[in-house]
Write an enzyme that holds these catalytic residues in place. Structure first.
Site, PDB file in Angstrom:
ATOM      1  N   GLY A 204       0.822  -1.203   0.000  1.00  0.00           N
ATOM      2  CA  GLY A 204       0.000   0.000   0.000  1.00  0.00           C
ATOM      3  C   GLY A 204       0.854   1.249   0.000  1.00  0.00           C
ATOM      4  O   GLY A 204       2.005   1.250  -0.435  1.00  0.00           O
ATOM      5  N   SER A 205       0.287   2.312   0.519  1.00  0.00           N
ATOM      6  CA  SER A 205       0.953   3.607   0.486  1.00  0.00           C
ATOM      7  C   SER A 205       2.055   3.699   1.530  1.00  0.00           C
ATOM      8  O   SER A 205       2.044   2.989   2.544  1.00  0.00           O
ATOM      9  CB  SER A 205      -0.065   4.731   0.727  1.00  0.00           C
ATOM     10  OG  SER A 205      -0.513   4.710   2.074  1.00  0.00           O
ATOM     11  N   THR A 206       2.994   4.594   1.292  1.00  0.00           N
ATOM     12  CA  THR A 206       4.084   4.816   2.235  1.00  0.00           C
ATOM     13  C   THR A 206       3.550   5.330   3.563  1.00  0.00           C
ATOM     14  O   THR A 206       4.020   4.931   4.637  1.00  0.00           O
ATOM     15  CB  THR A 206       5.094   5.810   1.641  1.00  0.00           C
ATOM     16  OG1 THR A 206       5.592   5.273   0.413  1.00  0.00           O
ATOM     17  CG2 THR A 206       6.253   6.052   2.586  1.00  0.00           C
ATOM     18  N   VAL A 208       0.609   4.821   5.069  1.00  0.00           N
ATOM     19  CA  VAL A 208      -0.001   3.763   5.874  1.00  0.00           C
ATOM     20  C   VAL A 208       1.054   2.731   6.265  1.00  0.00           C
ATOM     21  O   VAL A 208       0.998   2.156   7.352  1.00  0.00           O
ATOM     22  CB  VAL A 208      -1.164   3.110   5.114  1.00  0.00           C
ATOM     23  CG1 VAL A 208      -1.769   1.971   5.927  1.00  0.00           C
ATOM     24  CG2 VAL A 208      -2.237   4.148   4.795  1.00  0.00           C
ATOM     25  N   GLY A 209       2.036   2.510   5.401  1.00  0.00           N
ATOM     26  CA  GLY A 209       3.108   1.578   5.725  1.00  0.00           C
ATOM     27  C   GLY A 209       3.847   1.968   7.003  1.00  0.00           C
ATOM     28  O   GLY A 209       4.231   1.104   7.798  1.00  0.00           O
ATOM     29  N   GLU A 226       5.816  -3.229   0.970  1.00  0.00           N
ATOM     30  CA  GLU A 226       5.875  -2.948  -0.462  1.00  0.00           C
ATOM     31  C   GLU A 226       5.016  -1.724  -0.672  1.00  0.00           C
ATOM     32  O   GLU A 226       3.786  -1.797  -0.683  1.00  0.00           O
ATOM     33  CB  GLU A 226       5.372  -4.154  -1.258  1.00  0.00           C
ATOM     34  CG  GLU A 226       5.763  -4.117  -2.717  1.00  0.00           C
ATOM     35  CD  GLU A 226       4.886  -3.200  -3.537  1.00  0.00           C
ATOM     36  OE1 GLU A 226       5.352  -2.058  -3.820  1.00  0.00           O
ATOM     37  OE2 GLU A 226       3.760  -3.563  -3.866  1.00  0.00           O
TER      38      GLU A 226
END
Length: 529
Positions: A204-206, A208-209, A226
Site C-alpha cells: 500500500g501507500s508509504t 499507511v506503511g 511494499e
C-alpha cells in the site's frame, strides 16, 4: 456509483478470533507434504484457467479495470506464480547444506526452512484477485496459514474468490480455516498487525506503511513493506522507438496507471524527444475510456478509489502552472457527468524538478515526459526521487542499458522492456527508499515466509564426536591459553609456516602440559597488575 453489496466491518475481536482459527489450522498444515501443497495449487490453477473470463469480469466490476488489464495483471501473473511454485518451490524450501568451516570440518551444517505459522497480509484495491492469490499461494506452499485483510474499496469480489479458495482447500484435504479473509477499516487492519500473526506483508501507500510498522513494533512482529513507486522509464537516442512507443503506453496506462510499479517518469533523450512526443500524442488522445463491462472495448477504465481522480488532477494542474505542456487529457469531469470515477489518459511534456508531480506518486493515468542529454544526467534525474521500486531502460546497446540500470536506485530493473521482472517469478519484488523494504515473491520472498533454522551435527558420529579438549575441561588447566593460541595458529595462520608452527606448539601443549603453567601464571599476574 453502483452498490454491489454489503460486507461486515470486522471488529478487533473478530479479527483476533480469525487469527486464532488460522493458528489451529496452521498446526496441521505445517506437517503437510509438498505433494499435498502442490495439489492445492494445481486445483487453484485449474479453476483459474477454466474460469478466466469470470474472474476478470468480477475484478473489472470491483476495481474498474478493462478485461485485458485483468487478464494481464490479475490472471497471467497469478498463473505464472503458481507454475513457478509447483515447479521450483520445493527445491528452495528443502534443507540446504552449508559449509561448516575449517575448525568444524567434522560437522555437517545446514539451514532448515520452518513455516512461520500464521502470515498476515494487508493488500490494496488495484488488483483484487492477484493481491489475494499472490500472498496466499506462497504462504500456503511454505506451510503457513494466511489471514488477509482486503481493501474496503475492493471487498465485494472476495465473495466469489473466497468461495473458490474454500472449495480448493476442501478438494485438497486442507484445513478449512487455513485462509481467513478480513474485511473492514482501520480497526481491522490494526488488529491484524497487533493480533498475534507471525509476519505481516503490507502492500500500500508509504504513509499507511509507516503506521503498520509502528503498530508492529510493539509486538516485534516482522513486516514486509511494499509501498509506493514512481518508476523511471528511460529512453536513449538509439532505442527502437517502434518498440518503445507501445510499451510506454502500457507502462503508463495499464490499469489506468494504478500500479505501484507502473511507469510514471519517462526520461527521453533530447535527440528523440520531439519524435517520441509526435508518436505517442495522437495515440494517447485516441485511447478509449469507459465502462470495462460495456458493449464496446475500452483501453482505460475507471479510478477505483473515491477522490483519486481529483488528486491526480491537482498534480496535473500544478505541473501546468509551473511550465509543463499539457498535450493530451488533463480534463476533470464529475462522476455524474462522466458516468463514473474517470480521469482521462494524460500526457505532460517538459516536466522538471520543482513540480509536485516530480516528487509525489501519481497512481493515475499520467505520462510525465522529461528531456535529458547525457547518461550521467539521466541517472541523476532518475535518482532524484524519494521512491525506488522498479525501472526500465531502453537503448540500442544492451550493454549501455545495463550500465545505466546498474546506477539506478531501484529494487528492480527491466532492460529494453517493462515489468518483466515480475513475470519472472523466481525474482524478488520490492524496492528501496520510500518504496519499502524486504521482499515478497521469488526465492527470497518464499524463504521469508519461513524461519531459517541453523542446524549443525556430527558428520561422522561413529568416528568423531565433539568433546571438550583436555586443557579446557574444568577446572581449566595451566596450558589452556597456550593450547588456544596454538589452535588459532594451526587453523588460521597465513601460510604453511604459521600453520606448521601452530601444530608443533599444539603437540607441545599436549605432550608437556606442565611446561606452560609458569608462563600462564605469569601472564595472569601481569594482567592483574
Amino acid at each position: 456509483m453502483q452498490l454491489l453489496g454489503h460486507l461486515p466491518a470486522m471488529s478487533a475481536a473478530e479479527v483476533k478470533a480469525r487469527i486464532a482459527r488460522a493458528r489451529e489450522a496452521s498446526k496441521v498444515w505445517r506437517r503437510s507434504s509438498f505433494s499435498q501443497r502442490r495439489k492445492l495449487l494445481r486445483i487453484l490453477l485449474k479453476f483459474i484457467v477454466e474460469n478466466t473470463e469470470t474472474i476478470c469480469r468480477v475484478s473489472a466490476r470491483d476495481s474498474g479495470k478493462p478485461l485485458l488489464d485483468a487478464i494481464v495483471g490479475e490472471v497471467v501473473v497469478t498463473c505464472e506464480k503458481i507454475h513457478w511454485l509447483c515447479k521450483e518451490g520445493e527445491r528452495y524450501l528443502r534443507p540446504e547444506s552449508r559449509s561448516s568451516g575449517i575448525m568444524s570440518f567434522y560437522k555437517a551444517a545446514r539451514v532448515e526452512y520452518i513455516p512461520l505459522g500464521v502470515v498476515g497480509a494487508i493488500v490494496p484495491w488495484n488488483y483484487p484477485f492477484h493481491n489475494v492469490l499472490n500472498p496466499l499461494t506462497a504462504a500456503l506452499f511454505a506451510g503457513n496459514a494466511l489471514v488477509i485483510k482486503v481493501s474496503e474499496h475492493a471487498s465485494w469480489s472476495t465473495g466469489y474468490y473466497g468461495r473458490m479458495i474454500s472449495s480448493a482447500l476442501a478438494a485438497a484435504g486442507a484445513p478449512s480455516d487455513l485462509v481467513q479473509i478480513v474485511t473492514g477499516y482501520g480497526e481491522a487492519g490494526n488488529a491484524l498487525v497487533t493480533g498475534g500473526v507471525d509476519k505481516v506483508i503490507f502492500v500500500g501507500s508509504t504513509q499507511v506503511g509507516k503506521l503498520v510498522m509502528r503498530a508492529a513494533a510493539d509486538t516485534l512482529t516482522p513486516v514486509v513493506l511494499e509501498l509506493g513507486g514512481k518508476d523511471a522509464f528511460i529512453v536513449t537516442e538509439d532505442a527502437d522507438l517502434d518498440q518503445v512507443v507501445q510499451i510506454s503506453l502500457k507502462a503508463a496506462y495499464l490499469n489506468c496507471g494504478q500500479n505501484c510499479a507502473g511507469g510514471e517518469r519517462f526520461f527521453v533523450h533530447d535527440k528523440v524527444y520531439d519524435k517520441f512526443l509526435e508518436r505517442v500524442t495522437p495515440l494517447i488522445r485516441n485511447l478509449r475510456q469507459g465502462n470495462p463491462l460495456g458493449p464496446q472495448p475500452v483501453d482505460c477504465g475507471a479510478m477505483c478509489m473515491p477522490g483519486l481522480a481529483e488528486k491526480v488532477h491537482g498534480l496535473v494542474e500544478d505541473a501546468v502552472a509551473r511550465g509543463a505542456l499539457l498535450l493530451a487529457g488533463g480534463k476533470l469531469r464529475s462522476a455524474s457527468e462522466a458516468g463514473g470515477q474517470f480521469y482521462p489518459p494524460t500526457l505532460l511534456a517538459d516536466v522538471r524538478p520543482g513540480m509536485k508531480i516530480w516528487e509525489e506518486e501519481v497512481f493515475g493515468p499520467v505520462m510525465s515526459v522529461v528531456r535529458w542529454s547525457t547518461d550521467d544526467e539521466v541517472v541523476a534525474l532518475a535518482n532524484d526521487c524519494p521512491f525506488g521500486l522498479g525501472s526500465s531502460v531502453f537503448a540500442g546497446s544492451q550493454r549501455r542499458a545495463r550500465a545505466i540500470a546498474s546506477r539506478l536506485e531501484a529494487g528492480m530493473s527491466a532492460i529494453n522492456d517493462f515489468g518483466t521482472t515480475y513475470m519472472c517469478q523466481s525474482l524478488p519484488f520490492g524496492g528501496v527508499k520510500h518504496s519499502g523494504f524486504d521482499r515478497f515473491a521469488g526465492i527470497e520472498g518464499l524463504r521469508g515466509l519461513c524461519v531459517p533454522k541453523s542446524v549443525c551435527e556430527d558428520r561422522f558420529p561413529l568416528l568423531m564426536k565433539s568433546s571438550i579438549p583436555p586443557p579446557w575441561e574444568f577446572p581449566v588447566k595451566s596450558n589452556a591459553v597456550a593450547f588456544g593460541r596454538s589452535l588459532v595458529a594451526m587453523f588460521y595462520g597465513p601460510g604453511l609456516i604459521y600453520q606448521a608452527a601452530g601444530l608443533a606448539a599444539l603437540l607441545h601443549c599436549l605432550v608437556f602440559p606442565g611446561a606452560h603453567g609458569k608462563t600462564a601464571r605469569g601472564a595472569g599476574k601481569s594482567k592483574a597488575a
